[in-house]
Design an enzyme around this catalytic site. Sequence first.
Site, PDB file in Angstrom:
ATOM      1  N   LYS A  41       2.657   4.451   0.785  1.00 23.87           N
ATOM      2  CA  LYS A  41       3.292   5.629   0.248  1.00 23.87           C
ATOM      3  C   LYS A  41       2.966   5.780  -1.241  1.00 23.87           C
ATOM      4  CE  LYS A  41       7.189   4.568   3.228  1.00 23.87           C
ATOM      5  NZ  LYS A  41       8.450   3.818   3.223  1.00 23.87           N
ATOM      6  N   GLY A  42       2.585   4.649  -1.853  1.00 24.56           N
ATOM      7  CA  GLY A  42       2.445   4.604  -3.313  1.00 24.56           C
ATOM      8  C   GLY A  42       1.455   5.601  -3.889  1.00 24.56           C
ATOM      9  N   GLU A  97      -5.611   5.166  -4.486  1.00 26.37           N
ATOM     10  CA  GLU A  97      -4.594   4.099  -4.434  1.00 26.37           C
ATOM     11  C   GLU A  97      -3.696   4.160  -5.660  1.00 26.37           C
ATOM     12  OE1 GLU A  97      -2.784   2.074  -3.135  1.00 26.37           O
ATOM     13  OE2 GLU A  97      -3.722   0.392  -2.166  1.00 26.37           O
ATOM     14  N   ASP A  98      -2.502   3.633  -5.519  1.00 25.14           N
ATOM     15  CA  ASP A  98      -1.612   3.549  -6.669  1.00 25.14           C
ATOM     16  C   ASP A  98      -2.012   2.398  -7.598  1.00 25.14           C
ATOM     17  OD1 ASP A  98      -0.873   1.573  -4.814  1.00 25.14           O
ATOM     18  OD2 ASP A  98       1.262   2.065  -4.837  1.00 25.14           O
ATOM     19  N   ASP A 101      -4.135  -4.865  -7.098  1.00 24.24           N
ATOM     20  CA  ASP A 101      -3.514  -6.077  -7.608  1.00 24.24           C
ATOM     21  C   ASP A 101      -4.406  -7.253  -7.186  1.00 24.24           C
ATOM     22  OD1 ASP A 101      -1.389  -7.596  -8.715  1.00 24.24           O
ATOM     23  OD2 ASP A 101      -0.355  -7.695  -6.799  1.00 24.24           O
ATOM     24  N   LYS A 129      -4.722  -4.122 -12.070  1.00 18.67           N
ATOM     25  CA  LYS A 129      -4.272  -5.373 -12.704  1.00 18.67           C
ATOM     26  C   LYS A 129      -5.356  -6.425 -12.454  1.00 18.67           C
ATOM     27  CE  LYS A 129       0.233  -5.389 -10.992  1.00 18.67           C
ATOM     28  NZ  LYS A 129       1.538  -6.022 -10.737  1.00 18.67           N
ATOM     29  N   PHE A 151       5.054  -6.346 -13.156  1.00 21.81           N
ATOM     30  CA  PHE A 151       5.401  -5.553 -11.976  1.00 21.81           C
ATOM     31  C   PHE A 151       5.889  -4.180 -12.425  1.00 21.81           C
ATOM     32  CE2 PHE A 151       7.501  -4.067  -8.212  1.00 21.81           C
ATOM     33  CZ  PHE A 151       6.602  -4.462  -7.232  1.00 21.81           C
ATOM     34  N   ASP A 158       6.881   1.348  -6.025  1.00 23.33           N
ATOM     35  CA  ASP A 158       8.277   1.004  -5.729  1.00 23.33           C
ATOM     36  C   ASP A 158       8.599  -0.461  -5.993  1.00 23.33           C
ATOM     37  OD1 ASP A 158       6.685   0.080  -3.411  1.00 23.33           O
ATOM     38  OD2 ASP A 158       8.652  -0.445  -2.589  1.00 23.33           O
ATOM     39  N   ARG A 164      10.182   5.098  -6.761  1.00 25.85           N
ATOM     40  CA  ARG A 164       8.912   5.818  -6.581  1.00 25.85           C
ATOM     41  C   ARG A 164       8.936   7.158  -7.301  1.00 25.85           C
ATOM     42  NH1 ARG A 164       5.823   3.296  -2.588  1.00 25.85           N
ATOM     43  NH2 ARG A 164       6.987   2.352  -0.877  1.00 25.85           N
TER      44      ARG A 164
HETATM   45  P1  IMP Z   1      -3.133  -5.850  -3.330  1.00 25.26           P
HETATM   46  O1  IMP Z   1      -3.539  -5.895  -1.898  1.00 25.26           O
HETATM   47  O2  IMP Z   1      -2.584  -7.166  -3.806  1.00 25.26           O
HETATM   48  O3  IMP Z   1      -4.196  -5.311  -4.249  1.00 25.26           O
HETATM   49  O4  IMP Z   1      -1.850  -4.940  -3.403  1.00 25.26           O
HETATM   50  C1  IMP Z   1      -1.888  -3.614  -3.447  1.00 25.26           C
HETATM   51  C2  IMP Z   1      -0.518  -3.054  -3.122  1.00 25.26           C
HETATM   52  O5  IMP Z   1       0.552  -3.894  -3.568  1.00 25.26           O
HETATM   53  C3  IMP Z   1      -0.328  -1.763  -3.859  1.00 25.26           C
HETATM   54  O6  IMP Z   1      -0.836  -0.673  -3.121  1.00 25.26           O
HETATM   55  C4  IMP Z   1       1.181  -1.716  -4.038  1.00 25.26           C
HETATM   56  O7  IMP Z   1       1.789  -1.146  -2.905  1.00 25.26           O
HETATM   57  C5  IMP Z   1       1.605  -3.167  -4.155  1.00 25.26           C
HETATM   58  N1  IMP Z   1       1.756  -3.578  -5.556  1.00 25.26           N
HETATM   59  C6  IMP Z   1       0.979  -4.412  -6.268  1.00 25.26           C
HETATM   60  N2  IMP Z   1       1.406  -4.556  -7.526  1.00 25.26           N
HETATM   61  C7  IMP Z   1       2.486  -3.751  -7.639  1.00 25.26           C
HETATM   62  C8  IMP Z   1       3.374  -3.428  -8.751  1.00 25.26           C
HETATM   63  O8  IMP Z   1       3.263  -3.881  -9.890  1.00 25.26           O
HETATM   64  N3  IMP Z   1       4.376  -2.562  -8.451  1.00 25.26           N
HETATM   65  C9  IMP Z   1       4.556  -1.998  -7.222  1.00 25.26           C
HETATM   66  N4  IMP Z   1       3.742  -2.254  -6.184  1.00 25.26           N
HETATM   67  C10 IMP Z   1       2.720  -3.137  -6.394  1.00 25.26           C
HETATM   68 MG    MG Z   2       0.175   0.851  -2.157  1.00 25.59          MG
END
Ligand code: IMP
Ligand code: MG
Length: 174
Positions: A41-42, A97-98, A101, A129, A151, A158, A164
Amino acid sequence: MDDKIRVLLSEEEVNRRISEVAGMINRDYAGKQVHLICILKGGVFFTCELAKRLDLDVSLDFMSVSSYGAGTTSSGVVRIIKDLDEPLEGKDVIIVEDIIDSGRTLAYLMEVLRQRGPKSIELCTLLDKPERRVKKQVQVKYTCFTIPDEFVVGYGLDYDQKYRNLPFIGVVEQ
Ligand code: IMP
Ligand code: MG
């Protein structure tokens, strides 16, 4: 609102930067049709703001994946909750993407979506990040902001499904 939230990026800063990134996409895709894939949803707030600033033929599709459980730690497991409605064959695709990470979600998604035969596929993220990256192979073409390992919430992001709707990007103070 129980948590204390510190503003990291104001609504004005975010919108200004989205306009800049939209400008890059307008130049790079001039004369083409772009197929934006919003990662729910992000990614929904960012996708809307970006799409409004694109001066191109734009089509939209949505996908929902889960990589995190409740809270702020990664489970490392990526699951497709809602798949795309349209095929990708021959399309110039941009995944929106939002935040990136660990990169696990995008590494998995890029692999799955590449197999569907798009003409091209690129990544556009509101936040990155890089300090947290586990999947180093994830190549991001368009990044609005690179942020430290904190975070963040707001603008679609969220914390346990809350915040959100904040119009800025903030850090939840522990
Ligand atoms: P990844 O697979 O670790 O890159 O995670 C990506 C997803 O984790 C993002 O699409 C977010 O939904 C969530 N996420 C990662 N870091 C944050 C944050 O700082 N705040 C909120 N959601 C996060
Ligand atoms: Mg996301």
